[in-house]
Design an enzyme around this catalytic site. Sequence first.
Site, PDB file in Angstrom:
ATOM      1  N   SER A  33       4.305   2.359   8.235  1.00 21.65           N
ATOM      2  CA  SER A  33       3.909   1.340   7.251  1.00 21.65           C
ATOM      3  C   SER A  33       5.106   0.837   6.456  1.00 21.65           C
ATOM      4  O   SER A  33       5.987   1.601   6.066  1.00 21.65           O
ATOM      5  CB  SER A  33       2.883   1.922   6.278  1.00 21.65           C
ATOM      6  OG  SER A  33       1.657   2.152   6.909  1.00 21.65           O
ATOM      7  N   GLY A  34       5.112  -0.475   6.202  1.00 18.85           N
ATOM      8  CA  GLY A  34       6.193  -1.077   5.428  1.00 18.85           C
ATOM      9  C   GLY A  34       7.405  -1.454   6.235  1.00 18.85           C
ATOM     10  O   GLY A  34       8.275  -2.179   5.749  1.00 18.85           O
ATOM     11  N   ASP A  55      -0.625  -7.499   1.509  1.00 14.17           N
ATOM     12  CA  ASP A  55      -0.007  -6.180   1.616  1.00 14.17           C
ATOM     13  C   ASP A  55       1.503  -6.310   1.823  1.00 14.17           C
ATOM     14  O   ASP A  55       2.028  -6.082   2.908  1.00 14.17           O
ATOM     15  CB  ASP A  55      -0.647  -5.400   2.769  1.00 14.17           C
ATOM     16  CG  ASP A  55      -0.177  -3.951   2.819  1.00 14.17           C
ATOM     17  OD1 ASP A  55       0.308  -3.446   1.777  1.00 14.17           O
ATOM     18  OD2 ASP A  55      -0.298  -3.329   3.896  1.00 14.17           O
ATOM     19  N   HIS A  74       0.812  -1.222   0.000  1.00 12.15           N
ATOM     20  CA  HIS A  74       0.000   0.000   0.000  1.00 12.15           C
ATOM     21  C   HIS A  74       0.846   1.274   0.000  1.00 12.15           C
ATOM     22  O   HIS A  74       0.328   2.369  -0.229  1.00 12.15           O
ATOM     23  CB  HIS A  74      -0.987   0.004   1.181  1.00 12.15           C
ATOM     24  CG  HIS A  74      -0.381   0.357   2.509  1.00 12.15           C
ATOM     25  ND1 HIS A  74       0.001  -0.594   3.428  1.00 12.15           N
ATOM     26  CD2 HIS A  74      -0.109   1.555   3.079  1.00 12.15           C
ATOM     27  CE1 HIS A  74       0.472   0.006   4.507  1.00 12.15           C
ATOM     28  NE2 HIS A  74       0.431   1.311   4.314  1.00 12.15           N
TER      29      HIS A  74
END
Length: 308
Positions: free
Chosen positions: A230-231, A129, A78
């Site tokens: 995120s990530g 994801d 994402h």
Amino acid sequence: MKFWSRYIFLLLLQSLPGGRGDVLPSVCGRSGNAGKIVGGQDAQEGEWPWQVSLWIAAEGHICGGSLIHPGWVLTAAHCFSRSQNPSFYQVKVGGLTLSLLEEDITLVCVRNIFLYPSYLWGDTMSGGDIALVQLDTLLKPSQFTPVCLPEAQAPLTPGTLCWVTGWGSTQKEDLSSVLQELAVPLLDSEDCEKMHHIWKTSLPGKRFIQADMLCAGFAEGQKDSCQGDSGGPLVCVINSSWIQVGVTSWGFGCAQPYRPGVYTRVPAYVDWIQRTLAENHTDTCRSHSGAHLLLLLVLLALALPRAL
């Protein structure tokens, strides 16, 4: 085909794109100090040497990521919602802050972006994801230490204390100026699912925690990963090495009671990661590949008449 022509043909095959892929390094998960993130603390130099920052030139940091190879970064799918054009992104390697003025940092261009094929845009909660970023050039051993990946489908024991890191939102600011670290326990997936149904939600009857997801955090909230993390990696010490078990993926708010952070379960994707690396090769110096290929073609042309 005689010996020499066969030999040169094999050399030529190895030089072609995709003729030789990358493999995960055998040495990994070594931290210099073995031992928005809300409620975390500043990381120390050398603690998380695989942590990187994914950048957009006009904005700076947008996501975290982890080095799993001198030419590859593991992150969340994402993170590329704005564009899947590799030239849109750069990866900042090294340092504890988001400043480009730090010493011993490297800003690397992105060659390719590989999203997990079944990932659905706009529906992170459906799973998949996860993404791989191929760097434009290989990092030197002095520039990084890769994190280890778990065995495919490796079981993860609830209660195991792991660490999440990132520059995401904190209680005080939109992005942390210094890399944050937070110890969080792994949670049982069914317990996590039940927590997500406490209080009313706008999605009654929906299952939130899919088979490829992992929860980590606290039922009471107060400490959690957040936007901007995120990530980034969720790592645990297993057999004296740091193993990445999760990729920071999604959550309802940050540090809310009964809403622990949700991570992509890395063991479910190890086979895909290894296959993607094996099908792609990161050249140490791309500028010479054309010359090498031309030389091999000439040698093959000279050898073939003698072999026939």
